[in-house]
Design an enzyme around this catalytic site. Structure first.
Site, short mmCIF file in Angstrom:
data_model
loop_
_atom_site.label_atom_id
_atom_site.label_comp_id
_atom_site.label_asym_id
_atom_site.label_seq_id
_atom_site.Cartn_x
_atom_site.Cartn_y
_atom_site.Cartn_z
CE LYS A 119 44.77 75.48 50.12
NZ LYS A 119 46.17 75.56 49.60
N GLY A 120 43.12 70.29 48.68
CA GLY A 120 42.04 69.58 47.96
C GLY A 120 42.02 68.11 48.34
CE LYS A 121 45.93 62.25 50.08
NZ LYS A 121 46.90 61.21 49.89
CB ALA A 171 41.62 78.17 45.15
CG HIS A 189 41.72 73.56 46.36
ND1 HIS A 189 40.91 73.90 47.40
CD2 HIS A 189 42.69 74.52 46.33
CE1 HIS A 189 41.37 75.00 47.99
NE2 HIS A 189 42.45 75.39 47.34
CB THR A 190 44.88 68.53 42.49
OG1 THR A 190 45.40 69.76 42.00
CG2 THR A 190 44.89 67.48 41.39
CB THR A 192 45.83 83.58 39.69
OG1 THR A 192 44.76 84.36 40.25
CG2 THR A 192 46.55 82.84 40.80
CB THR A 228 45.69 86.16 47.85
OG1 THR A 228 44.55 86.24 46.97
CG2 THR A 228 45.27 85.60 49.19
CB THR A 232 45.11 78.35 39.14
OG1 THR A 232 44.40 77.73 40.21
CG2 THR A 232 44.27 79.49 38.59
N GLY A 283 51.12 60.22 48.59
CA GLY A 283 50.81 60.15 47.16
C GLY A 283 49.56 60.96 46.91
P1 GDP Z 1 45.96 72.75 47.05
O1 GDP Z 1 45.86 74.02 46.30
O2 GDP Z 1 46.47 72.95 48.45
O3 GDP Z 1 44.70 71.93 47.02
O4 GDP Z 1 47.09 71.86 46.31
P2 GDP Z 1 47.22 71.65 44.71
O5 GDP Z 1 46.17 70.70 44.29
O6 GDP Z 1 47.31 72.95 44.01
O7 GDP Z 1 48.67 71.02 44.62
C1 GDP Z 1 48.99 69.83 45.27
C2 GDP Z 1 49.45 68.82 44.19
O8 GDP Z 1 50.07 67.73 44.83
C3 GDP Z 1 48.31 68.21 43.40
O9 GDP Z 1 48.77 67.88 42.12
C4 GDP Z 1 47.97 66.97 44.21
O10 GDP Z 1 47.36 65.94 43.41
C5 GDP Z 1 49.34 66.54 44.62
N1 GDP Z 1 49.42 65.83 45.93
C6 GDP Z 1 48.70 66.01 47.06
N2 GDP Z 1 49.17 65.23 48.05
C7 GDP Z 1 50.21 64.55 47.53
C8 GDP Z 1 51.15 63.61 48.07
O11 GDP Z 1 51.14 63.27 49.23
N3 GDP Z 1 52.11 63.15 47.22
C9 GDP Z 1 52.20 63.54 45.90
N4 GDP Z 1 53.15 63.02 45.16
N5 GDP Z 1 51.33 64.41 45.38
C10 GDP Z 1 50.37 64.93 46.18
P1 IMO Z 2 45.51 77.35 46.41
O1 IMO Z 2 44.17 77.47 47.11
C1 IMO Z 2 49.28 79.25 45.33
C2 IMO Z 2 49.20 83.59 44.72
C3 IMO Z 2 49.50 84.08 43.31
C4 IMO Z 2 50.15 85.40 43.62
C5 IMO Z 2 49.36 85.90 44.83
C6 IMO Z 2 48.25 86.88 44.49
O2 IMO Z 2 45.48 76.51 45.20
O3 IMO Z 2 46.58 77.00 47.38
P2 IMO Z 2 45.85 86.59 43.38
O4 IMO Z 2 45.47 86.08 42.02
O5 IMO Z 2 45.26 85.82 44.51
O6 IMO Z 2 45.64 88.05 43.51
O7 IMO Z 2 47.46 86.37 43.43
O8 IMO Z 2 48.80 84.75 45.42
N1 IMO Z 2 48.11 82.60 44.84
C7 IMO Z 2 48.30 81.29 45.04
N2 IMO Z 2 49.45 80.56 45.09
N3 IMO Z 2 48.10 78.66 45.55
C8 IMO Z 2 46.96 79.37 45.53
O9 IMO Z 2 45.76 78.85 45.87
C9 IMO Z 2 47.02 80.75 45.22
N4 IMO Z 2 46.10 81.72 45.10
C10 IMO Z 2 46.79 82.85 44.88
O10 IMO Z 2 50.36 83.19 42.63
O11 IMO Z 2 51.48 85.20 44.04
MG MG Z 3 46.50 74.85 44.50
#
Ligand code: GDP
Ligand code: IMO
Ligand code: MG
Length: 435
Positions: free
Chosen positions: A16-18, A39, A41-42, A136, A246, A307, A422
């Site tokens: 989502k972050g991307k 959350a 978000h990268t 978390t 959550t 996280t 990517g």
């Molecule tokens: P979010 O919580 O939904 O924002 O996702 P996270 O940031 O927790 O996890 C997604 C991971 O995948 C991060 O390390 C991103 O940099 C990486 N990422 C996002 N899109 C891509 C993609 O298309 N390819 C690859 N290889 N990595 C990605």
């Molecule tokens: P983003 O926004 C993945 C998961 C936890 C646990 C459950 C409850 O980065 O996608 P909490 O601390 O919210 O009470 O934990 O929810 N969890 C996530 N898993 N991505 C997240 O956020 C999460 N936020 C909470 O691992 O299973």
């Molecule tokens: Mg995440």
């Protein structure tokens, strides 16, 4: 003017972050409206990686306004650290571009203690059905509980020392009773908590304000507004794999109460789909791969929590999960991420329905004991071996990768708006206009 909501369709971490960073280009305002620093978000821009927990993922665009609305639970220490880290890296974070809502609830230190205490074994209670969620540990659940039971402390309460003291004392009456008599951990100290008020205010007060009036003005002005969901549909408090969820509404509908914007002001929902499935924490996961294939996905995708650093459980794409999210959130376009990670798998599988006790079903049974029993029914596709990180249009993808994409849109009955190949902002195939 238009408004776009970005939500996760699986168990979070879909990218989502991307995608929010990318879509922010065409928005004037980016709003976080639920969840907290659970959350992670990268964002990767020009080779630089940023991990955000509370600050909305539009922050790298200095001319945009980012808003933390009232539906978010805010840990002030984490937010101050995050602001400082961004400032140290030369990112603009000033009251001009960050607004934090007065009505956001504060995650207090005792919320984190309670979250941790609940996750620990409690001698003598082994057979009474206490569940370890694998949270978390950020105090998210206890903060939302206090909000619902009207014992919460909102950012606005920090402005008045007397009100803050009263609310902390009232909260401690219950919390310390639990800490002493049930969880046998040290009590929260009132004077330490009261001292936090000035520390927090001195840094955060300049950013605090009324997000309702701000967003109404923006809507009236015709601004494009991007709403950034956290977590994913299967972590939704009502519709996820309860109790392994959550504590907030992670469907698109959560944007309305969370941001204080009427549903008729929300136009398009973009559903984020990782090209396979991951989950952090406990709970059912029908397409989980526990052997070498799961390990291969984890390593190829770098599937370790943003996280908490925990290894994420990995498995094939579950079309039933994504279809469910598409209905729950009214998804108009899919954004598929991490397709590049699937390079080098001989074959790829997507679950299109389940078998439950001899019956074929194409929905997720609400009872998690049943969900734990389903056997996914898969369609199998030939894999691809090409490096696709340089693809910028569909035609750049190998045929096998395109067949895989076609299968996903067919199962979900929602068109693709974007394919990410990517982590970098640039590594994207854009197929639609979002605003
Ligand atoms: P979010 O919580 O939904 O924002 O996702 P996270 O940031 O927790 O996890 C997604 C991971 O995948 C991060 O390390 C991103 O940099 C990486 N990422 C996002 N899109 C891509 C993609 O298309 N390819 C690859 N290889 N990595 C990605
Ligand atoms: P983003 O926004 C993945 C998961 C936890 C646990 C459950 C409850 O980065 O996608 P909490 O601390 O919210 O009470 O934990 O929810 N969890 C996530 N898993 N991505 C997240 O956020 C999460 N936020 C909470 O691992 O299973
Ligand atoms: Mg995440």
């Amino acid at each position: 003017m238009s408004s776009v909501i970005v939500v996760g369709t699986q168990w979070g971490d879909e990218g989502k972050g991307k995608v929010v960073d990318l879509l922010a280009e065409n928005a004037q305002v980016v709003v976080r409206y639920q969840g907290g620093n659970n959350a992670g978000h990268t964002l990767v821009v020009s080779g630089q990686t940023y991990a955000l927990h509370l600050v909305p993922s539009g922050i790298l665009h200095p001319e945009k306004k980012v808003v933390i609305a009232g539906g978010v639970v805010v840990d002030p220490d984490v937010l101050i650290d995050e602001i400082d880290t961004l400032l140290q890296r030369g990112v603009k974070v000033t009251p001009e571009n960050l607004l934090i809502g007065y009505t956001a609830h504060v995650i207090m230190p005792y919320h984190k203690l309670l979250d941790a205490a609940r996750e620990r074994p409690l001698p003598g209670t082994e057979d009474i059905g206490r569940v370890k969620i694998g949270t978390t540990g950020r105090g998210i659940g206890p903060a939302y509980e206090d909000k619902a039971s009207r014992q919460g402390i909102r950012l606005h309460d920090l402005l008045d020392a007397t009100i803050f003291e009263k609310r902390v004392k009232a909260a401690l009456l219950e919390k310390n009773t639990l800490f002493t008599h049930l969880y046998k951990v040290q009590n929260s100290d009132i004077s330490e908590l009261l001292a936090l008020r000035e520390k927090w205010l001195s840094r955060l007060e300049p950013f605090m304000g009324n997000t309702f009036t701000f967003l109404q003005e923006q809507i009236a002005k015709g601004a494009n507004i991007l709403y950034e969901g956290a977590q994913g549909a299967q972590l939704d408090l009502d519709h996820g794999t309860y109790p392994y969820v959550t504590s907030s509404t992670t469907m698109s509908g959560g944007a309305s109460p969370g941001a204080g914007v009427a549903p008729d002001k929300l136009d398009l929902v973009v559903g984020l789909v990782k090209a396979y499935t991951t989950r952090v924490g406990a709970g059912p996961f029908p397409t989980e791969l526990c052997g070498t294939l799961g390990d291969k996905l984890r390593e190829a995708g770098g599937e370790y929590g943003t996280t908490t650093g925990r290894p994420r459980r990995c498995g094939w794409l579950d079309g039933v999960v994504v279809k469910t999210a598409a209905s729950l959130s009214g998804i108009g376009k899919l954004a598929l991420t991490k397709l590049d990670v699937l390079r080098g798998f001989e074959e790829l599988k997507v679950a299109y329905s389940y078998e439950l006790d001899g019956q074929i079903i194409d929905f997720m049974p609400p009872d998690i004991a049943e969900l734990a029993r389903v056997k996914p029914l898969y369609k199998t596709f030939a894999g691809f071996s090409e490096d696709i990180k340089g693809a910028r249009k569909l035609e750049d993808l190998p045929l096998n990768a395109r067949n895989y994409l076609d299968a996903i849109t067919e199962i979900c009955k929602v068109p693709l708006g974007l394919v990410s190949v990517g982590p970098d902002r640039e590594q994207t195939i854009t197929l639609a206009q979002f605003f």
